[in-house]
Design a protein around this motif. Structure first.
Motif, PDB file in Angstrom:
ATOM      1  N   VAL A  67      -2.911  -7.756 -14.044  1.00 30.00           N
ATOM      2  CA  VAL A  67      -4.394  -7.270 -13.618  1.00 30.00           C
ATOM      3  C   VAL A  67      -4.248  -7.039 -12.627  1.00 30.00           C
ATOM      4  O   VAL A  67      -3.633  -7.916 -11.129  1.00 30.00           O
ATOM      5  N   LEU A  68      -4.579  -5.500 -11.856  1.00 26.68           N
ATOM      6  CA  LEU A  68      -4.803  -5.498 -10.463  1.00 26.68           C
ATOM      7  C   LEU A  68      -5.360  -5.564  -9.348  1.00 26.68           C
ATOM      8  O   LEU A  68      -6.538  -5.466  -9.903  1.00 26.68           O
ATOM      9  N   TYR A  69      -5.753  -5.961  -7.862  1.00 26.87           N
ATOM     10  CA  TYR A  69      -6.604  -6.486  -7.506  1.00 26.87           C
ATOM     11  C   TYR A  69      -6.978  -6.287  -5.689  1.00 26.87           C
ATOM     12  O   TYR A  69      -7.631  -6.404  -5.001  1.00 26.87           O
ATOM     13  N   CYS A  70      -6.004  -5.846  -5.443  1.00 29.28           N
ATOM     14  CA  CYS A  70      -5.709  -5.555  -3.314  1.00 29.28           C
ATOM     15  C   CYS A  70      -4.525  -4.671  -3.493  1.00 29.28           C
ATOM     16  O   CYS A  70      -3.283  -5.287  -4.523  1.00 29.28           O
ATOM     17  N   LYS A  71      -3.990  -4.655  -2.009  1.00 32.17           N
ATOM     18  CA  LYS A  71      -3.097  -3.671  -1.754  1.00 32.17           C
ATOM     19  C   LYS A  71      -3.227  -4.210  -0.381  1.00 32.17           C
ATOM     20  O   LYS A  71      -3.756  -3.741   0.329  1.00 32.17           O
ATOM     21  N   THR A  72      -1.788  -4.572  -0.248  1.00 31.80           N
ATOM     22  CA  THR A  72      -1.071  -5.617   1.012  1.00 31.80           C
ATOM     23  C   THR A  72      -0.869  -4.903   2.359  1.00 31.80           C
ATOM     24  O   THR A  72      -0.422  -3.258   2.207  1.00 31.80           O
ATOM     25  N   SER A  73      -1.389  -4.361   3.515  1.00 24.99           N
ATOM     26  CA  SER A  73      -1.015  -4.464   4.953  1.00 24.99           C
ATOM     27  C   SER A  73       0.943  -3.789   5.323  1.00 24.99           C
ATOM     28  O   SER A  73       1.232  -5.232   4.139  1.00 24.99           O
TER      29      SER A  73
ATOM     30  N   ASP B 246       0.558  -1.151   0.319  1.00 20.41           N
ATOM     31  CA  ASP B 246       0.541  -0.104   0.263  1.00 20.41           C
ATOM     32  C   ASP B 246       0.707   1.579  -0.140  1.00 20.41           C
ATOM     33  O   ASP B 246       0.797   2.343   1.220  1.00 20.41           O
ATOM     34  N   GLN B 247       1.375   1.060  -0.429  1.00 19.99           N
ATOM     35  CA  GLN B 247       2.257   2.556  -0.863  1.00 19.99           C
ATOM     36  C   GLN B 247       2.386   2.704  -3.118  1.00 19.99           C
ATOM     37  O   GLN B 247       2.577   3.995  -3.034  1.00 19.99           O
ATOM     38  N   PHE B 248       2.183   2.328  -3.149  1.00 18.55           N
ATOM     39  CA  PHE B 248       1.357   2.851  -5.139  1.00 18.55           C
ATOM     40  C   PHE B 248       0.860   2.971  -5.449  1.00 18.55           C
ATOM     41  O   PHE B 248      -1.184   1.820  -4.985  1.00 18.55           O
TER      42      PHE B 248
ATOM     43  N   GLY C 165      -0.449   2.890   5.750  1.00 25.44           N
ATOM     44  CA  GLY C 165      -0.412   2.949   7.258  1.00 25.44           C
ATOM     45  C   GLY C 165      -1.106   4.052   7.772  1.00 25.44           C
ATOM     46  O   GLY C 165      -1.081   4.058   9.282  1.00 25.44           O
ATOM     47  N   TYR C 166      -1.417   5.204   7.184  1.00 24.62           N
ATOM     48  CA  TYR C 166      -2.142   6.631   7.781  1.00 24.62           C
ATOM     49  C   TYR C 166      -3.253   6.897   7.927  1.00 24.62           C
ATOM     50  O   TYR C 166      -3.381   6.874   6.896  1.00 24.62           O
ATOM     51  N   VAL C 167      -4.051   7.020   9.126  1.00 22.00           N
ATOM     52  CA  VAL C 167      -5.223   7.368   9.171  1.00 22.00           C
ATOM     53  C   VAL C 167      -5.773   8.110   8.384  1.00 22.00           C
ATOM     54  O   VAL C 167      -6.475   8.385   8.005  1.00 22.00           O
ATOM     55  N   GLY C 168      -4.916   9.670   8.137  1.00 20.59           N
ATOM     56  CA  GLY C 168      -4.544  10.739   7.715  1.00 20.59           C
ATOM     57  C   GLY C 168      -4.836  10.492   6.217  1.00 20.59           C
ATOM     58  O   GLY C 168      -5.140  11.287   5.713  1.00 20.59           O
ATOM     59  N   TRP C 169      -4.623   9.724   5.239  1.00 17.86           N
ATOM     60  CA  TRP C 169      -4.608   9.524   4.157  1.00 17.86           C
ATOM     61  C   TRP C 169      -6.003   8.483   3.753  1.00 17.86           C
ATOM     62  O   TRP C 169      -6.242   8.177   2.891  1.00 17.86           O
ATOM     63  N   ILE C 170      -6.345   8.378   4.569  1.00 23.55           N
ATOM     64  CA  ILE C 170      -7.939   7.724   4.106  1.00 23.55           C
ATOM     65  C   ILE C 170      -8.277   8.467   3.293  1.00 23.55           C
ATOM     66  O   ILE C 170      -8.829   9.345   3.374  1.00 23.55           O
ATOM     67  N   GLY C 171      -8.871   7.965   2.224  1.00 20.17           N
ATOM     68  CA  GLY C 171     -10.244   8.660   1.472  1.00 20.17           C
ATOM     69  C   GLY C 171      -9.233   9.433   0.670  1.00 20.17           C
ATOM     70  O   GLY C 171      -9.593  10.370  -0.751  1.00 20.17           O
ATOM     71  N   SER C 172      -7.557   9.245   0.156  1.00 16.95           N
ATOM     72  CA  SER C 172      -7.164   9.976  -0.424  1.00 16.95           C
ATOM     73  C   SER C 172      -5.707   9.248  -1.324  1.00 16.95           C
ATOM     74  O   SER C 172      -5.392   7.839  -0.918  1.00 16.95           O
ATOM     75  N   ASN C 173      -4.940   9.902  -1.578  1.00 16.27           N
ATOM     76  CA  ASN C 173      -3.522   8.783  -1.810  1.00 16.27           C
ATOM     77  C   ASN C 173      -2.482  10.132  -2.359  1.00 16.27           C
ATOM     78  O   ASN C 173      -1.362   9.220  -2.719  1.00 16.27           O
ATOM     79  N   LEU C 174      -2.527  10.579  -1.723  1.00 20.67           N
ATOM     80  CA  LEU C 174      -1.789  11.729  -1.550  1.00 20.67           C
ATOM     81  C   LEU C 174      -1.083  12.532  -0.299  1.00 20.67           C
ATOM     82  O   LEU C 174      -0.032  13.522  -0.713  1.00 20.67           O
ATOM     83  N   GLY C 175      -1.766  11.559   0.954  1.00 17.07           N
ATOM     84  CA  GLY C 175      -1.346  12.902   2.026  1.00 17.07           C
ATOM     85  C   GLY C 175      -1.624  14.271   2.152  1.00 17.07           C
ATOM     86  O   GLY C 175      -2.505  14.877   1.182  1.00 17.07           O
ATOM     87  N   ILE C 176      -0.646  14.624   2.508  1.00 15.63           N
ATOM     88  CA  ILE C 176      -0.557  16.413   2.264  1.00 15.63           C
ATOM     89  C   ILE C 176      -0.252  17.330   1.559  1.00 15.63           C
ATOM     90  O   ILE C 176      -0.684  18.264   1.014  1.00 15.63           O
ATOM     91  N   LYS C 177       0.237  16.128   0.322  1.00 11.98           N
ATOM     92  CA  LYS C 177       0.691  16.188  -1.102  1.00 11.98           C
ATOM     93  C   LYS C 177      -0.651  17.949  -2.203  1.00 11.98           C
ATOM     94  O   LYS C 177      -0.169  19.188  -1.814  1.00 11.98           O
ATOM     95  N   ASP C 178      -1.254  17.418  -2.193  1.00 13.52           N
ATOM     96  CA  ASP C 178      -2.176  18.020  -3.744  1.00 13.52           C
ATOM     97  C   ASP C 178      -3.379  17.253  -3.294  1.00 13.52           C
ATOM     98  O   ASP C 178      -3.625  16.767  -4.452  1.00 13.52           O
ATOM     99  N   PRO C 179      -4.307  17.609  -2.524  1.00 15.29           N
ATOM    100  CA  PRO C 179      -5.789  16.792  -2.594  1.00 15.29           C
ATOM    101  C   PRO C 179      -6.425  17.120  -3.691  1.00 15.29           C
ATOM    102  O   PRO C 179      -7.428  16.238  -3.922  1.00 15.29           O
ATOM    103  N   SER C 180      -6.344  17.999  -4.536  1.00 19.45           N
ATOM    104  CA  SER C 180      -7.124  17.847  -5.410  1.00 19.45           C
ATOM    105  C   SER C 180      -6.727  16.924  -6.260  1.00 19.45           C
ATOM    106  O   SER C 180      -7.515  16.166  -7.661  1.00 19.45           O
ATOM    107  N   GLN C 181      -6.096  16.444  -6.577  1.00 15.24           N
ATOM    108  CA  GLN C 181      -5.214  15.301  -7.342  1.00 15.24           C
ATOM    109  C   GLN C 181      -5.856  14.192  -6.633  1.00 15.24           C
ATOM    110  O   GLN C 181      -5.383  12.921  -7.145  1.00 15.24           O
TER     111      GLN C 181
END
Length: 569
Positions: free
Chosen positions: A184-190, A138-140, A150-166
């Protein structure tokens, strides 16, 4: 004006867990009794997880990456059949082992249908990975899918604080490459909070344990990858490694991994901790249930010429000749073949700081005996003390004073997990002069290590690679991973490494040596943590280490060593 309420981090994490579970089709859900049974089971692999699958699913997931791509390419299997089997297995694996952060099975099955339609229309595959399900740490970044890292604050996005619009619009370069090759991509691991832990724990999903032995850890930081593959929910996954993060989970879960030199594969648009620290940079690597899977992944991704889109990648295509030069030195059983030189391998029995537990020592002896039986040469390896490299490497991992880590924690207000609270307290960053001095120390260590390696040619043949522990223990008791130098040193050197499985801990064989004299307090602490009963059944793997940019060479050596081990058994 009403001020919007701030959602507590605990509630955000709980909502994310529920959302992930809700994405699993109802037909693949386990009932409470089945979940309770799994909690009481020591070993979740093989027969246990198979009871939740159909015979056709088991037939498919029991094949490795190369077998699957060949079956799809010869129309013996369809991409939809294969994808369905692995999605279902991954769904079950997560419910009994807590190893996934993201599931996007619907997206994967739609992709598989498109690939099957292409094959039906054109009579050929899209590329060498056509229809092969590939799991992702779960970095890709995958478009439309969270990257929480692994950060709660990143839930709902995929860039953290970088650029929420993207949010959800960015795609990692290696993801683009994998899709172009037919994957075929199907899951992200812990993974662990911060990435900088040899276990897999975070405030979103809690902890991922070892499927072979739930008393133990699955390792980290690509721990979910290792656990998922141990349960055959994947045959090939993509991870990263800055201190052992694809090697530790491979060894702990009884699978294979490849850690390339950092500039060999693209890290562009991949989430990371403290991404500005490039002196000892993280590297993209692969984990697989087979050596063939590792070769397939490296060969395929390099065929896309990643250096064209990512200037950080060194323009080295896959070198078939380097692999062939190694392979021709042994037969199919790993035996040395005339008139070629046998392999000459060094073996590091201990780093003289923390000695290995009995199962790991037995694993080293097993590899050495198999190689000597196959006609290869093995010599003791006594390089410059690894404590120096460990100290320098850790200093760079903490160089920013944990400011990057705390910036992500502050997005939600979540705390550091207990395992990391002491190591990553906020502190002043290293000064420029301190950083430069440490850089020089690192360069001096690299040069000394290289000089030692070159000195092994005094008998007319230089050491090809080095066998060494991945850790001083097999899959570790949670909270008792005290010494990470066996992997970290290799990150300072930027060497190429493959990990291969060797054996499993056996309480009847791997007994405590009453005459063992600890080297120091840390070694005493580690040796006292060994309990033959608890460790029983834990996988044991070893590192095979070559020099910089020798990925093809170390893959060839790993193939020979694996074949020799099989013949030896």
């Amino acid at each position: 004006m009403r001020v919007p309420a701030v959602v507590p981090w605990e509630a955000r994490a709980a909502a994310k867990r529920a959302s992930t579970l809700a994405r699993i089709p109802q037909a693949w859900r386990l009932d409470p009794a089945q979940l309770d049974e799994a909690k009481g089971q020591r070993d979740l692999t093989g027969a246990f997880i198979h009871r939740f699958l159909q015979s056709r699913d088991i037939e498919i997931i029991s094949q490795d990456s190369l077998e699957l791509t060949r079956a799809i390419g010869s129309a013996k299997l369809t991409a939809v059949e294969v994808t369905t089997a692995f999605c279902k297995t991954a769904a079950v694996a997560h419910q009994i082992n807590n190893c996934l952060h993201e599931v996007f099975f619907e997206q994967a099955l739609e992709r598989a249908k498109q690939l099957d339609a292409y094959f039906a229309e054109n009579g050929k595959t899209v590329g060498p990975l056509h229809g092969l399900p590939i799991s992702l740490k779960d970095q890709f970044h995958v478009k439309g899918v969270d990257t929480s890292m692994g950060y709660v604050g990143w839930i709902g996005s995929n860039l953290g604080i970088k650029d929420p619009s993207q949010a959800h619009q960015v795609e990692s370069q290696i993801i683009t490459e994998l899709l172009s090759l037919g994957a075929v991509l199907y899951c992200k691991t812990s993974l662990p909070q911060t990435l900088l832990l040899g276990e897999t724990k975070n405030n979103i999903i809690g902890q991922t344990l070892n499927p072979h032995n739930q008393n133990l850890s699955c390792g980290g930081s690509s721990g979910g990858e290792g656990a998922l593959q141990a349960l055959r929910g994947s045959t090939l996954g993509v991870g990263t490694d800055i201190g052992g993060s694809v090697r530790i989970p491979a060894a702990f879960n009884g699978i294979f991994s490849l850690k390339p030199t950092p500039e060999r594969l693209s890290y562009r648009q991949v989430a990371n901790t403290n991404p500005g620290q490039n002196t000892y940079r993280s590297t993209v690597g692969f984990l697989s249930t087979s050596i063939g899977g590792l070769e397939l992944a490296l060969r395929s991704t390099l065929s896309r010429k990643p250096w064209i889109s990512d200037p950080a990648v060194v323009p080295i295509p896959f070198r078939e000749d380097e692999l062939s030069l190694v392979r021709e030195r042994a037969d199919a059983n790993g035996r040395a073949r005339e008139p070629y030189l046998p392999l000459k391998l060094g073996v590091l029995w201990t780093d003289k700081k923390v000695g290995p537990h009995p199962p790991v020592l037995r694993g080293l002896h097993t590899v050495v005996n198999a190689l000597r039986e196959a006609g290869h040469r093995v010599v003791d390896w006594e390089p410059p003390l690894q404590a120096t490299a460990k100290r320098v490497h850790v200093s760079f991992l903490k160089a920013d004073g944990a400011h990057d880590i705390h910036s992500h924690l502050n997005l939600s207000g979540e705390p550091l997990i207990p395992d990391l609270q002491e190591a990553f307290q906020l502190r002043p960053p290293l000064s420029l002069l301190e950083t430069q001095d440490l850089t020089l120390q690192g360069l001096e260590y690299e040069a000394a290590y290289s000089d030692y390696w070159n000195s092994t040619s005094n008998d007319g043949q230089i050491v090809d690679a080095v066998i060494m522990p991945v850790a001083p223990h097999a899959a570790v008791i949670p909270g008792k991973y005290y010494h990470t130098a066996y992997t970290e040193v290799i990150n300072l050197l930027n060497y190429s490494v493959a990990v291969i499985p060797v054996t499993k801990a056996n309480k009847d064989i791997d007994v405590v040596d009453p005459s063992y004299q600890p080297l120091n307090g840390l070694d005493k602490k580690n040796s006292e943590a060994y309990d033959p009963e608890i460790y029983d059944g834990a996988p044991v793997g070893v590192q095979l280490v070559a020099r910089k940019f020798e990925e093809e060479k170390i893959l060839g050596i790993a193939q020979i060593v694996t074949a020799a081990l099989k013949a030896h058994r």
